[in-house]
Design an enzyme around this catalytic site. Sequence first.
Site, PDB file in Angstrom:
ATOM      1  N   GLU A 203      10.437 -41.585  31.725  1.00  0.00           N
ATOM      2  CA  GLU A 203      11.804 -41.632  31.194  1.00  0.00           C
ATOM      3  C   GLU A 203      11.824 -42.263  29.803  1.00  0.00           C
ATOM      4  O   GLU A 203      12.453 -41.749  28.865  1.00  0.00           O
ATOM      5  CB  GLU A 203      12.708 -42.442  32.125  1.00  0.00           C
ATOM      6  CG  GLU A 203      12.942 -41.827  33.488  1.00  0.00           C
ATOM      7  CD  GLU A 203      11.935 -42.297  34.536  1.00  0.00           C
ATOM      8  OE1 GLU A 203      10.766 -42.591  34.169  1.00  0.00           O
ATOM      9  OE2 GLU A 203      12.303 -42.336  35.722  1.00  0.00           O
ATOM     10  N   LYS A 499       7.245 -40.369  41.711  1.00  0.00           N
ATOM     11  CA  LYS A 499       6.728 -40.069  40.364  1.00  0.00           C
ATOM     12  C   LYS A 499       5.704 -38.942  40.439  1.00  0.00           C
ATOM     13  O   LYS A 499       5.721 -38.004  39.632  1.00  0.00           O
ATOM     14  CB  LYS A 499       6.044 -41.309  39.759  1.00  0.00           C
ATOM     15  CG  LYS A 499       6.976 -42.409  39.306  1.00  0.00           C
ATOM     16  CD  LYS A 499       6.162 -43.506  38.606  1.00  0.00           C
ATOM     17  CE  LYS A 499       6.970 -44.767  38.389  1.00  0.00           C
ATOM     18  NZ  LYS A 499       6.189 -45.890  37.871  1.00  0.00           N
TER      19      LYS A 499
HETATM   20  O1  F6P Z   1       9.295 -47.533  38.607  1.00  0.00           O
HETATM   21  C1  F6P Z   1       9.171 -48.899  38.808  1.00  0.00           C
HETATM   22  C2  F6P Z   1       8.734 -49.637  37.588  1.00  0.00           C
HETATM   23  O2  F6P Z   1       7.358 -49.709  37.549  1.00  0.00           O
HETATM   24  C3  F6P Z   1       9.373 -51.013  37.572  1.00  0.00           C
HETATM   25  O3  F6P Z   1       8.718 -51.927  38.352  1.00  0.00           O
HETATM   26  C4  F6P Z   1       9.373 -51.301  36.117  1.00  0.00           C
HETATM   27  O4  F6P Z   1      10.244 -52.343  35.824  1.00  0.00           O
HETATM   28  C5  F6P Z   1       9.818 -49.968  35.561  1.00  0.00           C
HETATM   29  O5  F6P Z   1       9.169 -49.015  36.380  1.00  0.00           O
HETATM   30  C6  F6P Z   1       9.518 -49.718  34.130  1.00  0.00           C
HETATM   31  O6  F6P Z   1       8.152 -49.740  33.851  1.00  0.00           O
HETATM   32  P1  F6P Z   1       7.615 -49.882  32.374  1.00  0.00           P
HETATM   33  O7  F6P Z   1       8.129 -51.170  31.843  1.00  0.00           O
HETATM   34  O8  F6P Z   1       6.115 -49.871  32.498  1.00  0.00           O
HETATM   35  O9  F6P Z   1       8.119 -48.722  31.579  1.00  0.00           O
END
Ligand code: F6P
Length: 530
Positions: A203, A499
């Site tokens: 995202e 995911k």
């Molecule tokens: O999808 C869960 C997660 O890994 C969370 O624990 C984390 O805060 C979020 O995605 C965002 O991850 P990143 O900071 O690596 O983009």
Amino acid sequence: MTLRCDETTAWAALAGHYEAHGRDFNLRDAFARDPGRFDAWSVQAPHVFADLSKNRIDTATLHFLLDLAQECGVEARRDAMLRGEPINVTEGRAVLHTALRAPRGQGLFSDEVHGVLDAMLAYAETVRDTPDSGIRHIVNIGIGGSDLGPQMVVPALDAFVHPGLAFHFVSNVDGHDITPVLRQLKPAETLFIIASKTFTTQETMANARVAKSWFDANGGTDTAKHFVATTTNVKAAAEFGITTTFGFWDWVGGRYSLWSAIGLPIALAIGADNFRAFLAGAHSMDRHFASAPLAKNLPVLLGLVDVWNRNFHGFTSRSVAPYHQGLKRLPAYLQQLEMESNGKSVDLAGEPLTFATSPVVWGEPGTNGQHAYFQMLHQGTDVIPVEFILVKRPTHALADLHTKLLANGLAQSQALMLGKTTAQALTEKAPTASKELDAQTIAKHRTFPGNRPSTTLLLDQLTPRSLGALIALYEHRVFTSGALWGINSFDQWGVELGKALCNDLLPRLASGDTAGLDASTAGLLTRLRA
Ligand code: F6P
């Protein structure tokens, strides 16, 4: 060797105590019996006063819960975390968000922590010098722990926010999130922060690319000035073309990262001194957690009551009701903190649990919730403990509104506890009640069972310091219930499967290939492409 909670004698004692005294515990009677109940069940921690007296607990409950903490080795586990042992066993990592708020020279990795902190705060101050920097809009692009903390804190500290800067948070891989934000911006006035611990999150990377294309397409120059990254993966940020990076470390969990470089939007909003006060507030709660006797240790007490509510009363959710509009995103923040941490069903050894873990955490600011779902909290068939957060002094001058707000918060916790008997209802006039129904029937509809538990947290004022303490309180409370349950509160494998399946479905959405898919997914995919 510590025991899993369900193997302890305290757990058996709590089960027996629940049958004998917990199931039928009546708050109204408890207050009538004991005029000292409020004093006995209230605790002052740094910046946060807590009233636990409206929970269905008595001295024996506390006694057994403290035994449980002892048998489950909560203190030893806490100390192991604070010493930097790799208590996140499934990822082989230490859990050291507390080191991020320790004063210089006092915590683990102090040189690294304060090196980044100094650099980040110095940078924030240059951007906050808006006549010189020309920056008017800050856009944080991140998700989960790289979004929810800053997105919650910036509005909470609105009274402290730089008046010349507007803050935007883009998280969702949905063009409806970033599009209206970009519409308000000019490249020369905008600073994009790409916030991602891993710098691989789908995202965030997708939104970062959209922002970069928009910047280039709209005449943006000097990417180095207008894009910064906050990440543990400095290499990936550099490959993306970002040269200004503030780093952090794998011992900072995503949902515990707002104290690190991920807090950059907060630092930009409130400035270096206030950010340091925010850290100091959290540190004061860390010290309380590390040293207060368990019976007076607020995060521990909250965690113990959470376990009593979840495992013995069987309450499946907890509603958070901050009576402060600035805390409107606190429930969302706490959802990740608590549900991603403690939404687990195996113990540290991977063995299935025989008991429940994380409740659902949800809520809205008061008084809005009152006019939406509080009906269910008062008269619904489920008992849902509510957590009220009241702030004594507002940062606005509208004293009349504030008094009304506080009266509403107090009234709700009172109403949940006291309820209203049918006999009481019969004595009251109900002008809007139908004239077609008899008084008894109407009174039954207007009866409240009461005996609905709540906790009230009281802050003098919502400042960087008190907010820091409040967030740290929640972190340690989640730690406590996780330690009691014997789970790993610091991994999040549960987000992996979706995911991976998403990566498989992405090309199928383009090609229409449904081979090997279940009928529902295949059918929906086909309709989405039609
Ligand atoms: O999808 C869960 C997660 O890994 C969370 O624990 C984390 O805060 C979020 O995605 C965002 O991850 P990143 O900071 O690596 O983009």
